[in-house]
Design an enzyme around this catalytic site. Structure first.
Site, PDB file in Angstrom:
ATOM      1  N   CYS A  30      25.143  19.762  -8.012  1.00 47.41           N
ATOM      2  CA  CYS A  30      24.247  19.795  -5.932  1.00 47.41           C
ATOM      3  C   CYS A  30      24.958  18.526  -5.334  1.00 47.41           C
ATOM      4  CB  CYS A  30      22.761  19.176  -6.519  1.00 47.41           C
ATOM      5  SG  CYS A  30      21.954  18.583  -4.971  1.00 47.41           S
ATOM      6  N   GLN A  41       1.244  25.929 -11.370  1.00 42.52           N
ATOM      7  CA  GLN A  41       2.426  25.958 -12.538  1.00 42.52           C
ATOM      8  C   GLN A  41       3.667  26.309 -11.468  1.00 42.52           C
ATOM      9  OE1 GLN A  41       2.841  23.978 -15.244  1.00 42.52           O
ATOM     10  NE2 GLN A  41       0.996  24.032 -16.208  1.00 42.52           N
ATOM     11  N   GLU A  61     -13.069  22.703 -12.616  1.00 42.83           N
ATOM     12  CA  GLU A  61     -11.579  21.982 -11.599  1.00 42.83           C
ATOM     13  C   GLU A  61     -12.568  21.693 -10.259  1.00 42.83           C
ATOM     14  OE1 GLU A  61      -8.263  22.123 -11.188  1.00 42.83           O
ATOM     15  OE2 GLU A  61      -8.194  21.389  -9.299  1.00 42.83           O
ATOM     16  N   CYS A 105       1.530  17.105 -19.368  1.00 38.16           N
ATOM     17  CA  CYS A 105       2.619  16.953 -18.429  1.00 38.16           C
ATOM     18  C   CYS A 105       3.265  15.406 -18.331  1.00 38.16           C
ATOM     19  CB  CYS A 105       2.881  17.415 -16.977  1.00 38.16           C
ATOM     20  SG  CYS A 105       1.193  16.538 -16.340  1.00 38.16           S
TER      21      CYS A 105
HETATM   22  C1  LIG Z   1      -1.663  19.877 -13.987  1.00 35.56           C
HETATM   23  S1  LIG Z   1      -2.835  20.463 -13.218  1.00 35.56           S
HETATM   24  C2  LIG Z   1      -3.341  22.292 -14.324  1.00 35.56           C
HETATM   25  C3  LIG Z   1      -3.965  23.062 -14.113  1.00 35.56           C
HETATM   26  C4  LIG Z   1      -4.354  24.956 -14.821  1.00 35.56           C
HETATM   27  N1  LIG Z   1      -4.383  24.418 -15.931  1.00 35.56           N
HETATM   28  C5  LIG Z   1      -2.971  25.625 -14.716  1.00 35.56           C
HETATM   29  O1  LIG Z   1      -2.222  25.773 -16.090  1.00 35.56           O
HETATM   30  O2  LIG Z   1      -2.214  25.856 -13.514  1.00 35.56           O
HETATM   31  C6  LIG Z   1      -4.285  19.614 -13.079  1.00 35.56           C
HETATM   32  C7  LIG Z   1      -5.654  19.941 -12.568  1.00 35.56           C
HETATM   33  O3  LIG Z   1      -6.859  19.391 -12.487  1.00 35.56           O
HETATM   34  C8  LIG Z   1      -7.174  19.404 -11.189  1.00 35.56           C
HETATM   35  N2  LIG Z   1      -7.958  17.845 -11.264  1.00 35.56           N
HETATM   36  C9  LIG Z   1      -7.804  16.937 -11.450  1.00 35.56           C
HETATM   37  N3  LIG Z   1      -8.272  16.195 -11.657  1.00 35.56           N
HETATM   38  C10 LIG Z   1      -9.866  16.829 -11.735  1.00 35.56           C
HETATM   39  C11 LIG Z   1     -10.916  15.989 -12.226  1.00 35.56           C
HETATM   40  N4  LIG Z   1     -11.015  14.706 -12.635  1.00 35.56           N
HETATM   41  N5  LIG Z   1     -11.676  16.553 -12.572  1.00 35.56           N
HETATM   42  C12 LIG Z   1     -11.531  18.312 -12.126  1.00 35.56           C
HETATM   43  N6  LIG Z   1     -10.424  18.748 -12.496  1.00 35.56           N
HETATM   44  C13 LIG Z   1      -9.377  17.733 -12.017  1.00 35.56           C
HETATM   45  C14 LIG Z   1      -5.869  19.562 -10.461  1.00 35.56           C
HETATM   46  O4  LIG Z   1      -7.061  19.833  -8.764  1.00 35.56           O
HETATM   47  C15 LIG Z   1      -5.355  20.660 -10.924  1.00 35.56           C
HETATM   48  O5  LIG Z   1      -5.758  21.870 -10.359  1.00 35.56           O
END
Ligand SMILES: C[S@@+](CC[C@H](N)C(=O)[O-])C[C@H]1O[C@@H](n2cnc3c(N)ncnc32)[C@H](O)[C@@H]1O
Length: 451
Positions: free
Chosen positions: A70, A283, A333, A408
């Site tokens: 890059c 994702q 969520e 993550c």
């Molecule tokens: C790493 S992502 C995982 C999403 C899903 N499991 C996937 O694989 O597509 C984390 C998710 O947690 C939600 N989130 C963050 N803090 C939260 C909370 N306190 N209560 C509920 N959801 C939350 C975010 O909006 C996001 O959609």
């Protein structure tokens, strides 16, 4: 000490993507440099427990070093390790997981598998966010952050993590904004208009969403934008405009206008269709998400009679895919947009044994909504901060026999693992998966069991 030139032997790579050396008994984190290299470096800052430095010259070069393809490598905050052969990137990531488990989690007897590498090393992202940034000469840059700088954006020519079409869209939007003299947003004075360009491109369907995030107000030349964008890029199926008056530097809107199309794109994961909206999490590496979910389900071995709680469920992808193998799923969520997409996703895939609740995980677990019927499996896939400590205590109180943790961030995973251990859970194995080649990000999964 600052600005001093020193010769250093690099011994390791750190969690933040920097190289590690020692100087007079103190740790030095370096920008540039690979393990095994001898470098001439300039100390840029001196802290109590460590120094920071920048590599000025490589005196002895490592065999692991390759030439980064890059043109923005070294400046861009995105890729830290394009100059390191991929197998070694994987080794260092695995080592970082091992360090976190040992140091933070105090976990010794877990089987840590080799990290599963990605099939695609470039062009793997389905989403990229670019910032507009005013420059001194009355103009602006549109691109990505300089490494380590929240307030400096370089003008992007090409990013190898996204498709060629997406790169051409960046050029098109930059040119459009220049031609029509639309002012870029100034993050210091909070004036101006154009803030972010977000491009989402579904890998399986090829559908593209362009999302323009601005300060409050309408895009002045939106008719021209719609016409010119559609003519130049027929693959763009929807254009959305998100307005925000928030000062925080995040590409999320408070008010959304769909300028054409239906405001979403569709992606396919393991044969299921998913709707992705501008403001909901999905994702970002579609192909490797399939590897991640397959590995998670293999570890979990769900049963047809299982009741599953999918916490931090985003647009519902994990819950929807697992629903086929279990009795019932409840997803929780925070983001309303994501919950609405999750419900649409369940409908579109003909899944009827799933329900979604909008709210904060910790409030849901405290409320009556959680009910008395026990869950056999709790899935947590939290943001980098890990599971909220109160929420984790409430999960422990529910005593689910299995907890699938998708993380993550190995540091918060290890912290939460230590809490689960104290509560009597065991963790036989951990599987790291590389979702983001050349960057320092690591994804990992583990199933905790209560006997
Ligand atoms: C790493 S992502 C995982 C999403 C899903 N499991 C996937 O694989 O597509 C984390 C998710 O947690 C939600 N989130 C963050 N803090 C939260 C909370 N306190 N209560 C509920 N959801 C939350 C975010 O909006 C996001 O959609």
């Amino acid at each position: 000490m600052e600005n001093k030139l020193v010769k250093l032997d690099i011994i390791d790579l750190a969690f933040n993507g920097k190289a590690v050396a020692h100087l007079d008994g103190k740790v030095v984190f370096l920008k540039g440099g690979l393990p095994g290299e001898k470098v001439l470096a300039e100390i840029t800052s001196t802290k109590r427990h460590y120094d920071e430095a920048i590599v000025k010259e490589i005196i002895i070069k490592s065999d692991l070093r390759i030439s980064a393809p890059c043109k923005h490598f070294g400046i861009c905050g995105g890729c830290a390790w394009q100059d390191l052969i991929y197998n070694k990137q994987l080794e260092f990531k695995r080592k970082q997981v091992a360090d976190c488990l040992e140091r933070i989690g105090k976990i010794a007897d877990v089987k840590l598998h080799d990290i599963v590498g990605a099939a695609e090393l470039f062009r793997y992202r389905n989403k990229m966010e670019f910032s507009f940034h005013v420059t001194g000469d009355d103009s602006f840059n549109l691109g990505l952050h300089h490494r380590g700088r929240f307030d400096e954006i370089f003008d992007l020519e090409e990013c190898l993590l996204q498709s060629d079409t997406a790169n051409r869209i960046v050029h098109f939007i930059r040119d459009f904004v220049k031609r029509y003299n639309i002012p870029a947003y100034d993050i210091i004075n909070h004036t101006g208009f154009m803030r972010f360009l977000v491009i989402r491109e579904a890998r399986r369907t090829g559908q593209i969403m362009v999302n323009i995030v601005t300060n409050k107000g309408n895009i002045p030349t939106r008719k021209e934008l719609i016409k010119e964008l559609r003519t130049a890029f027929p693959q763009v199926v929807t254009l959305v405009h998100n307005e925000t008056a928030l000062k925080s530097n995040v590409a999320v809107g408070e008010k959304e206008h769909v300028l054409f199309g239906v405001g979403l794109i569709e992606e396919e994961i393991l044969g299921y269709r998913f709707y992705i909206r501008a403001n909901s999490f999905f994702q970002t590496n579609s192909i490797q998400t399939e590897t991640l979910y397959r590995a998670a389900f293999d570890l979990l071995m769900p049963d047809k009679g299982d009741r599953v709680l999918d916490l931090y469920c985003g647009t519902g992808s994990i819950g929807i895919i697992i629903s086929e193998y279990v009795r019932e799923v409840i997803g929780v969520e925070l983001v309303a947009d994501a919950v609405s997409a999750a419900r649409d996703n369940a409908l579109a895939n003909g899944v009827s044994n799933i329900e979604f609740v909008e709210g904060d995980v910790k409030d849901y677990l405290r409320s009556d909504a959680v009910g008395d019927t026990p869950f056999d499996i709790v899935i947590v896939d939290p943001p980098r901060a890990g599971v909220n400590p109160k929420a984790l205590r409430r999960i422990i109180r529910m005593q689910p026999p299995k907890i699938l943790y998708i993380s993550c961030n190995p540091a918060t995973f290890a912290r939460d693992a230590a809490t689960l251990f104290k509560a009597g859970y065991r963790l036989p194995e951990v599987r790291p998966i590389d979702m983001f080649p050349h960057t320092m990000h690591i994804e990992l999964i583990g199933v905790f069991y209560r006997d």
